[in-house]
Design a protein around this motif. Structure first.
Motif, PDB file in Angstrom:
ATOM      1  N   THR A 107       0.824  -1.205   0.000  1.00 42.85           N
ATOM      2  CA  THR A 107       0.000   0.000   0.000  1.00 42.85           C
ATOM      3  C   THR A 107       0.862   1.261   0.000  1.00 42.85           C
ATOM      4  OG1 THR A 107      -1.684  -1.192   1.246  1.00 42.85           O
ATOM      5  CG2 THR A 107      -1.826   1.208   1.258  1.00 42.85           C
ATOM      6  N   PRO A 108       0.664   2.149  -0.979  1.00 41.18           N
ATOM      7  CA  PRO A 108       1.377   3.435  -0.964  1.00 41.18           C
ATOM      8  C   PRO A 108       0.811   4.340   0.132  1.00 41.18           C
ATOM      9  CG  PRO A 108       0.404   2.983  -3.141  1.00 41.18           C
ATOM     10  CD  PRO A 108      -0.135   1.975  -2.186  1.00 41.18           C
TER      11      PRO A 108
ATOM     12  N   ASP B 217       6.031   6.333   0.917  1.00 42.71           N
ATOM     13  CA  ASP B 217       6.553   4.980   1.142  1.00 42.71           C
ATOM     14  C   ASP B 217       5.512   3.993   0.622  1.00 42.71           C
ATOM     15  OD1 ASP B 217       8.208   2.921   1.931  1.00 42.71           O
ATOM     16  OD2 ASP B 217       8.208   3.443   4.061  1.00 42.71           O
ATOM     17  N   VAL B 218       5.893   2.735   0.546  1.00 47.99           N
ATOM     18  CA  VAL B 218       4.971   1.655   0.217  1.00 47.99           C
ATOM     19  C   VAL B 218       5.149   0.612   1.312  1.00 47.99           C
ATOM     20  CG1 VAL B 218       4.323  -0.126  -1.440  1.00 47.99           C
ATOM     21  CG2 VAL B 218       5.129   2.081  -2.259  1.00 47.99           C
ATOM     22  N   VAL B 219       4.094   0.357   2.072  1.00 52.68           N
ATOM     23  CA  VAL B 219       4.175  -0.577   3.197  1.00 52.68           C
ATOM     24  C   VAL B 219       3.511  -1.903   2.833  1.00 52.68           C
ATOM     25  CG1 VAL B 219       4.354   1.193   4.977  1.00 52.68           C
ATOM     26  CG2 VAL B 219       2.104   0.389   4.268  1.00 52.68           C
ATOM     27  N   MET B 220       4.064  -2.980   3.373  1.00 54.18           N
ATOM     28  CA  MET B 220       3.576  -4.328   3.098  1.00 54.18           C
ATOM     29  C   MET B 220       2.726  -4.807   4.265  1.00 54.18           C
ATOM     30  SD  MET B 220       3.588  -6.974   1.087  1.00 54.18           S
ATOM     31  CE  MET B 220       4.970  -6.924  -0.012  1.00 54.18           C
TER      32      MET B 220
ATOM     33  N   CYS C 106      -0.440   5.708   8.287  1.00 52.61           N
ATOM     34  CA  CYS C 106      -1.659   6.359   7.758  1.00 52.61           C
ATOM     35  C   CYS C 106      -2.940   5.531   7.971  1.00 52.61           C
ATOM     36  CB  CYS C 106      -1.501   6.711   6.279  1.00 52.61           C
ATOM     37  SG  CYS C 106      -0.026   7.669   5.880  1.00 52.61           S
ATOM     38  N   HIS C 107      -2.984   4.756   9.018  1.00 57.33           N
ATOM     39  CA  HIS C 107      -4.214   3.988   9.316  1.00 57.33           C
ATOM     40  C   HIS C 107      -5.240   4.865   9.991  1.00 57.33           C
ATOM     41  CE1 HIS C 107      -3.589  -0.126   8.139  1.00 57.33           C
ATOM     42  NE2 HIS C 107      -2.356  -0.036   8.546  1.00 57.33           N
TER      43      HIS C 107
ATOM     44  N   GLY D  88      -2.429  -2.073  -2.857  1.00 58.75           N
ATOM     45  CA  GLY D  88      -3.498  -1.588  -1.993  1.00 58.75           C
ATOM     46  C   GLY D  88      -3.912  -0.175  -2.383  1.00 58.75           C
ATOM     47  N   THR D  89      -5.010   0.277  -1.820  1.00 62.45           N
ATOM     48  CA  THR D  89      -5.496   1.638  -2.048  1.00 62.45           C
ATOM     49  C   THR D  89      -4.609   2.614  -1.285  1.00 62.45           C
ATOM     50  OG1 THR D  89      -7.737   0.796  -2.247  1.00 62.45           O
ATOM     51  CG2 THR D  89      -7.494   3.145  -1.836  1.00 62.45           C
TER      52      THR D  89
END
Length: 187
Positions: A31-32, A56-59, A186-187, A151-152
């Protein structure tokens, strides 16, 4: 009666057999994330202001994971070779606890830096594994699939930080790391 006993033994053996893969599953989402941080620096080594756009892009579920495979107490190494949709591949070797059927350390699935490259890429990744000992005797090998979906994108709220170190106004890496950690990606 013999048929029931055979079915019971087969069921028990199948329940004990473990499918090879990653401990947290083989379906991942990358997810970016992004957001803006303003930093105001004022300290012994100078002052200044900087505005950073952090990306960033998180897994999910995580960027590092353990390989779980067959149990064989003689085995002490595992090699994973990932074949990506674009035709590229990447190989990584790790110590293996054969008695537990698990790599001793987690594999880097997603983090890319100057010094490390990830095992996986977006899309379908075919993973071929080989479990062996130091003397190169292979005890098991096989294949499994891992899918990495996009992801979105998520946006973090804007933030302002005050720092007593003017270096924070010249380098965004540590500021962005802190920002994403504080806002839980960013949740």
């Amino acid at each position: 009666m013999l048929k029931v006993l055979f079915s019971f033994i087969t069921f028990c053996l199948m329940a004990k057999a473990h499918a090879a893969g990653f401990a947290n599953g083989n379906a991942l989402i990358a997810t970016p994330i992004q957001g803006q941080v303003q930093v105001q620096c004022n300290g012994f080594n100078g002052s200044g202001t900087a505005l950073y756009t952090c990306r960033d892009v998180v897994m999910d579920p995580q960027a590092y994971d353990y390989f779980v495979g067959p149990q064989d107490a003689r085995a002490d190494k595992v090699e994973l070779m990932a074949f990506h949709e674009d035709g590229s591949s990447r190989s990584k070797v790790n110590n293996y606890d054969g008695a537990r059927g698990k790599s001793r350390d987690a594999f880097n699935l997603w983090i890319s830096t100057l010094f490390q490259k990830p095992l996986l890429e977006y899309g379908r990744n075919t993973i071929r594994y080989k479990i062996f000992s130091d003397n190169s005797t292979p005890y098991a090998q096989g294949e499994f699939g891992v899918v990495v979906q996009r992801g979105t994108a998520r946006q973090c709220p804007a933030a302002t930080y005050h720092s007593t170190d003017s270096n924070d106004c010249n380098s965004q890496y540590s500021i962005c790391q802190r920002y994403f950690e504080e806002y839980r990606n960013c949740h």
